[in-house]
Design a protein around this motif. Structure first.
Motif, PDB file in Angstrom:
ATOM      1  N   GLU A   1     -11.234  23.121  39.929  1.00 44.46           N
ATOM      2  CA  GLU A   1     -12.345  22.169  39.955  1.00 44.46           C
ATOM      3  C   GLU A   1     -12.765  21.802  38.538  1.00 44.46           C
ATOM      4  N   LEU A   2     -12.750  22.782  37.633  1.00 44.64           N
ATOM      5  CA  LEU A   2     -13.093  22.515  36.237  1.00 44.64           C
ATOM      6  C   LEU A   2     -12.042  21.626  35.585  1.00 44.64           C
ATOM      7  N   LEU A   3     -10.771  21.890  35.911  1.00 45.17           N
ATOM      8  CA  LEU A   3      -9.689  21.119  35.308  1.00 45.17           C
ATOM      9  C   LEU A   3      -9.708  19.660  35.739  1.00 45.17           C
ATOM     10  N   ARG A   4     -10.227  19.398  36.937  1.00 46.02           N
ATOM     11  CA  ARG A   4     -10.279  18.018  37.425  1.00 46.02           C
ATOM     12  C   ARG A   4     -11.405  17.214  36.789  1.00 46.02           C
ATOM     13  N   ASP A   5     -12.325  17.879  36.139  1.00 43.54           N
ATOM     14  CA  ASP A   5     -13.501  17.215  35.581  1.00 43.54           C
ATOM     15  C   ASP A   5     -13.264  16.914  34.092  1.00 43.54           C
TER      16      ASP A   5
END
Length: 264
Positions: A75-79
């Motif tokens: 989720e962090l990588l997608r942001d």
């Protein structure tokens, strides 16, 4: 998928629901790595259970392969910005605090991996029952993050905490039992039953006295766990602003071991 709260015995049981014990169950397949919304949902569920005047003890449990694999790194990588990181920081802080500040005792039923944020939850619980396959650790340095040393220090002695933190290694349930931080180690099939056994023993005490006891014990704690953890999180954010966190997280792949911290 999500966070649910229930009594340990259904209405079809011989004695009906056990209203003195609430079971809060986390279920985020495949490894219980929680998204931002999951941390807030968990915090809300634990706080609500503690406010229920009929509840005298809360059991924190999980479905699936492990108790908790921490933050959903993907989720962090997608942001492309920092919104998810800030959300995860605040969500974790709220979930950990909800367990610690719950008005009644919280028993953590830990099976399988307990990593990252799982340490924050288990470390802030009042008691831990673990399965014989449970492993505890902070793979934060492998994930480009920092944090929850506050809570690992509640489970193991100081120098062991530091060695585990710096190496991202894990400790077994048996090792934690030897240090006195795990109440009982049982086969995985008996985990929830043993956690409920302890919870029911606690719940036989007077409810008002239990709530007073929880507040009193928290009041004499030598470490302010909420402030200590938020202090750690400041360094997590610094690592992100400096770019080092992105560099480390760039190697985070699709292998399941990554979601479990890479330390079986």
């Amino acid at each position: 998928m999500g966070v649910s709260t229930a009594s340990p015995a259904g209405p079809e049981g011989p004695e009906g629901p056990d209203k003195a014990v609430a079971v809060v169950t986390v279920d985020f397949p495949p490894v219980n790595a929680l998204p931002v919304r999951g941390w807030y949902a968990l915090a809300d569920a634990v706080r609500a259970a503690g406010r229920d005047p009929d509840v005298r003890c809360v059991v924190l449990a999980a479905e699936g392969r492990g108790f908790n694999a921490g933050v959903d790194i993907k989720e962090l990588l997608r942001d492309p910005g920092h919104a998810s990181l800030i959300g995860a920081n605040r969500g974790c802080a709220e979930a950990f605090a909800a367990v610690y500040e719950c008005e009644v005792p919280v028993v953590a039923a830990v099976g399988g991996h307990c990593l990252g944020g799982g340490i924050g939850l288990a470390g802030n619980a009042d008691a831990i029952v673990a399965s014989d396959d449970a492993t505890f650790g902070l793979p934060e340095l492998d994930r480009g993050a920092l944090g929850a040393a506050t809570h690992l220090a509640r489970l193991v002695p100081q120098h062991l905490m530091r060695a585990l933190y710096y190496t991202s290694r894990t400790a077994t349930a048996a090792e934690l039992h030897a240090h006195g931080s795990v109440w009982k180690v049982v086969p995985r099939a008996r985990l929830l039953a043993e956690a409920l056994c302890l919870a029911r023993e606690i719940a036989r005490k007077d409810g008002t006295l239990l709530r007073l006891a929880k507040a009193a014990i928290n009041g004499i704690d030598p470490v302010d766990v909420r402030r200590s953890y938020r202090f750690e999180q400041g360094f997590t954010f610094e690592a992100n602003l400096s770019g080092v966190a992105d560099r480390v997280r760039a190697g985070f792949g699709d292998d399941t071991r990554d979601q479990e911290g890479g330390r079986p």
